[in-house]
Design a protein around this motif. Structure first.
Motif, PDB file in Angstrom:
ATOM      1  N   VAL A 139       0.851  -1.219  -0.037  1.00 26.33           N
ATOM      2  CA  VAL A 139       0.133   0.281   0.039  1.00 26.33           C
ATOM      3  C   VAL A 139       0.815   1.497  -0.016  1.00 26.33           C
ATOM      4  CG1 VAL A 139      -1.694   1.118   1.388  1.00 26.33           C
ATOM      5  CG2 VAL A 139      -1.640  -1.247   1.159  1.00 26.33           C
ATOM      6  N   ALA A 140       2.046   1.041   0.915  1.00 23.34           N
ATOM      7  CA  ALA A 140       3.037   3.038   0.576  1.00 23.34           C
ATOM      8  C   ALA A 140       3.064   2.999  -0.841  1.00 23.34           C
ATOM      9  CB  ALA A 140       3.421   2.386   2.064  1.00 23.34           C
ATOM     10  N   LYS A 141       3.620   1.490  -1.335  1.00 24.75           N
ATOM     11  CA  LYS A 141       4.951   1.990  -2.646  1.00 24.75           C
ATOM     12  C   LYS A 141       2.979   2.526  -3.577  1.00 24.75           C
ATOM     13  CE  LYS A 141       7.777  -1.750  -2.154  1.00 24.75           C
ATOM     14  NZ  LYS A 141       8.483  -3.242  -2.834  1.00 24.75           N
ATOM     15  N   ILE A 142       2.612   1.926  -3.995  1.00 27.23           N
ATOM     16  CA  ILE A 142       1.182   2.342  -4.605  1.00 27.23           C
ATOM     17  C   ILE A 142       1.094   3.998  -4.177  1.00 27.23           C
ATOM     18  CG2 ILE A 142      -0.965   1.918  -5.539  1.00 27.23           C
ATOM     19  CD1 ILE A 142      -0.911  -1.086  -5.097  1.00 27.23           C
ATOM     20  N   THR A 143       0.390   4.309  -3.025  1.00 24.23           N
ATOM     21  CA  THR A 143       0.387   5.701  -2.870  1.00 24.23           C
ATOM     22  C   THR A 143       1.132   6.475  -2.501  1.00 24.23           C
ATOM     23  OG1 THR A 143       0.819   4.961  -0.130  1.00 24.23           O
ATOM     24  CG2 THR A 143      -1.937   4.789  -0.996  1.00 24.23           C
ATOM     25  N   HIS A 144       3.168   6.252  -2.413  1.00 18.40           N
ATOM     26  CA  HIS A 144       3.538   6.911  -2.147  1.00 18.40           C
ATOM     27  C   HIS A 144       4.994   6.577  -2.220  1.00 18.40           C
ATOM     28  CE1 HIS A 144       3.632   5.300   1.881  1.00 18.40           C
ATOM     29  NE2 HIS A 144       4.977   6.556   1.911  1.00 18.40           N
ATOM     30  N   LYS A 145       5.189   5.384  -1.854  1.00 17.88           N
ATOM     31  CA  LYS A 145       6.750   5.768  -2.094  1.00 17.88           C
ATOM     32  C   LYS A 145       7.186   5.185  -3.472  1.00 17.88           C
ATOM     33  CE  LYS A 145       7.794   3.463   2.751  1.00 17.88           C
ATOM     34  NZ  LYS A 145       7.953   2.611   3.166  1.00 17.88           N
ATOM     35  N   ASN A 146       6.831   4.794  -4.910  1.00 19.86           N
ATOM     36  CA  ASN A 146       6.873   4.391  -5.493  1.00 19.86           C
ATOM     37  C   ASN A 146       7.224   5.796  -6.252  1.00 19.86           C
ATOM     38  OD1 ASN A 146       7.024   1.575  -6.063  1.00 19.86           O
ATOM     39  ND2 ASN A 146       5.033   1.188  -6.627  1.00 19.86           N
ATOM     40  N   TRP A 147       6.597   6.542  -6.604  1.00 18.83           N
ATOM     41  CA  TRP A 147       6.662   7.837  -6.985  1.00 18.83           C
ATOM     42  C   TRP A 147       7.899   8.149  -6.690  1.00 18.83           C
ATOM     43  CZ3 TRP A 147       4.571   8.423 -11.368  1.00 18.83           C
ATOM     44  CH2 TRP A 147       3.371   8.828 -11.389  1.00 18.83           C
ATOM     45  N   LEU A 148       8.008   8.993  -4.798  1.00 22.38           N
ATOM     46  CA  LEU A 148       9.554   9.345  -4.518  1.00 22.38           C
ATOM     47  C   LEU A 148      10.551   8.873  -5.103  1.00 22.38           C
ATOM     48  CD1 LEU A 148       8.090   9.557  -0.847  1.00 22.38           C
ATOM     49  CD2 LEU A 148       8.429  11.558  -2.374  1.00 22.38           C
ATOM     50  N   ARG A 149      10.234   6.960  -4.985  1.00 20.61           N
ATOM     51  CA  ARG A 149      11.543   6.526  -5.840  1.00 20.61           C
ATOM     52  C   ARG A 149      11.786   7.225  -7.280  1.00 20.61           C
ATOM     53  NH1 ARG A 149      12.419   3.299  -9.485  1.00 20.61           N
ATOM     54  NH2 ARG A 149       9.576   2.817  -9.072  1.00 20.61           N
ATOM     55  N   LEU A 150      10.971   7.165  -7.783  1.00 24.05           N
ATOM     56  CA  LEU A 150      10.507   7.753  -8.770  1.00 24.05           C
ATOM     57  C   LEU A 150      11.520   9.173  -9.056  1.00 24.05           C
ATOM     58  CD1 LEU A 150      10.693   6.879 -12.230  1.00 24.05           C
ATOM     59  CD2 LEU A 150       8.031   7.629 -12.584  1.00 24.05           C
ATOM     60  N   TYR A 151      11.027   9.968  -8.418  1.00 24.12           N
ATOM     61  CA  TYR A 151      11.658  11.204  -8.306  1.00 24.12           C
ATOM     62  C   TYR A 151      12.942  11.190  -8.029  1.00 24.12           C
ATOM     63  CZ  TYR A 151       6.338  12.335  -8.653  1.00 24.12           C
ATOM     64  OH  TYR A 151       5.080  12.483  -8.663  1.00 24.12           O
ATOM     65  N   GLU A 152      13.468  10.658  -6.795  1.00 29.17           N
ATOM     66  CA  GLU A 152      14.059  10.647  -6.330  1.00 29.17           C
ATOM     67  C   GLU A 152      16.245  10.599  -7.616  1.00 29.17           C
ATOM     68  OE1 GLU A 152      17.778  11.787  -3.819  1.00 29.17           O
ATOM     69  OE2 GLU A 152      15.657  11.926  -3.195  1.00 29.17           O
ATOM     70  N   ALA A 153      15.523   9.485  -7.944  1.00 31.09           N
ATOM     71  CA  ALA A 153      16.125   8.912  -9.441  1.00 31.09           C
ATOM     72  C   ALA A 153      16.236   9.902 -10.678  1.00 31.09           C
ATOM     73  CB  ALA A 153      15.969   7.517  -9.903  1.00 31.09           C
ATOM     74  N   THR A 154      14.998  10.940 -10.688  1.00 28.81           N
ATOM     75  CA  THR A 154      14.726  11.603 -11.696  1.00 28.81           C
ATOM     76  C   THR A 154      15.615  13.579 -11.682  1.00 28.81           C
ATOM     77  OG1 THR A 154      12.762  12.044 -11.143  1.00 28.81           O
ATOM     78  CG2 THR A 154      13.752  10.606 -13.729  1.00 28.81           C
ATOM     79  N   PHE A 155      15.112  13.890 -10.389  1.00 22.44           N
ATOM     80  CA  PHE A 155      14.631  15.507 -10.368  1.00 22.44           C
ATOM     81  C   PHE A 155      15.949  15.896 -10.054  1.00 22.44           C
ATOM     82  CE2 PHE A 155      10.745  15.628  -8.268  1.00 22.44           C
ATOM     83  CZ  PHE A 155       9.604  14.953  -9.897  1.00 22.44           C
ATOM     84  N   ARG A 156      16.321  16.757 -10.289  1.00 21.20           N
ATOM     85  CA  ARG A 156      17.910  16.849  -9.647  1.00 21.20           C
ATOM     86  C   ARG A 156      17.639  18.481  -8.643  1.00 21.20           C
ATOM     87  NH1 ARG A 156      21.102  20.444 -14.223  1.00 21.20           N
ATOM     88  NH2 ARG A 156      20.535  21.961 -13.641  1.00 21.20           N
ATOM     89  N   LYS A 157      18.646  17.660  -7.879  1.00 18.69           N
ATOM     90  CA  LYS A 157      18.789  18.784  -6.472  1.00 18.69           C
ATOM     91  C   LYS A 157      19.626  19.968  -7.011  1.00 18.69           C
ATOM     92  CE  LYS A 157      19.208  15.179  -3.091  1.00 18.69           C
ATOM     93  NZ  LYS A 157      18.802  14.243  -3.986  1.00 18.69           N
TER      94      LYS A 157
END
Length: 323
Positions: free
Chosen positions: A304-322
């Motif tokens: 549930v955590a992966k579907i609701t937010h963790k998968n997006w956070l992982r993808l954002y971490e991999a793609t958004f530049r700090k």
């Protein structure tokens, strides 16, 4: 926390409040559909003003860590996005410049073929153009997530191959579960899975179907079937919910400036201008029923955590530049 990978419409303080009431911690907005560079800058400016005026409950997020921090403070993280690449206006250098203005998600095409590639509604999907390849490489470098929600399947597969970072389909469903040109083939969904990408499950009736809109359990059953295709790490939420839309907004979204005639987008002649929301999603804050719906169809707490937010956070971490 819920992260919604795509919403649109005219946000205001009331919209922010209803999202927070629905336990939404982050949402990708839609700053534009057909607008060029100057209009897109105007939109970003309006969004900045809106968030500044409501800084007690909302903040623009530039990184995955920002989203977690903002949500942890009880506020709504706004992730700036566009549903078309018109904001770049054919200029490769504009990609980096819009990233510096806070843009973090851009869809390659919106319903029509453009200079980057083919859309889901063209008779023949041309595939990714040379300029599209250049833009994807520039988006990778600038920290903007590539979105292929309204993009044709061939162009989407090309984008997955060209991108050095995982990409997203922020708001669509599986064609094998509900056939619609806007939805994605199993081949595309598996390619996302194999490259670390994510697909956000839509709740827009025209691409979800009456069966899966009938109840939260029915919609979550669709999510479970999509997990069977994509795997648990590549499925998230992208409702495509709109705020305060009226007839002129639908006309702009579907027709822009490119046609004098009628274009129905994901709808069809004879259908209502505005599709009825799912039975379980009548109000924006009803999004909060999703976690319990996922549990009811058999997902574990971690899933549930992966579907609701963790998968997006992982993808954002991999793609958004700090910054």
């Amino acid at each position: 926390m819920i992260i919604d990978g795509l919403q649109c419409g005219h946000f205001d303080r009331a919209a922010f409040e209803t999202l927070l009431a629905g336990t939404v911690g982050g949402v990708v907005n839609t700053c534009g559909f057909w607008e060029g560079a100057i209009e897109s800058m105007d939109s970003i400016g309006r969004w900045r003003d809106l968030v500044r005026e409501n800084s007690d409950i909302a903040e623009i997020a530039l990184t995955a860590d920002d989203i977690s921090r903002i949500s942890g403070e009880g506020k709504l993280a706004i992730i700036m996005g566009f549903q078309n690449a018109n904001l770049f206006q054919g200029r490769i250098r504009f990609v980096e410049m819009f990233a510096e203005l806070g843009v973090r998600v851009v869809q390659l095409t919106y319903n029509n073929q453009n200079e980057l590639g083919g859309s889901c509604y063209e008779v023949e999907d041309s595939g990714l153009a040379r300029f599209g390849r250049e833009v994807i490489r520039e988006m990778n470098a600038a920290g903007i997530l590539v979105d292929c929600s309204h993009v044709g399947d061939r162009t989407t597969l090309d984008a997955i191959k060209v991108s050095e970072k995982p990409i997203a389909v922020t708001h669509a469903n599986a064609q094998s579960l509900f056939f619609h040109k806007r939805n994605k083939s199993d081949d595309v969904i598996r390619a996302l899975r194999d490259t670390g990408g994510v697909i956000g499950c839509a709740a827009y009736r025209n691409i979800t179907g009456d069966e899966y809109c009938a109840s939260i359990e029915a919609w979550c059953t669709m999510v479970a079937r999509k997990v069977d295709i994509a795997g648990i790490d590549s499925v998230a939420i992208g409702t495509d919910k709109s705020h305060n839309f009226a007839a002129p907004d639908y006309a702009w979204m579907r027709k822009g400036r490119w046609t004098r005639g009628e274009d129905y987008g994901a709808s069809a002649a004879g259908k209502p201008l505005k599709a009825a929301p799912p039975e379980w999603f009548q109000k924006v804050e009803d999004i909060k029923v999703i976690p319990d719906g996922l549990r009811a169809v058999g997902f574990s707490e971690e899933e549930v955590a992966k579907i609701t937010h963790k998968n997006w956070l992982r993808l954002y971490e991999a793609t958004f530049r700090k910054p």
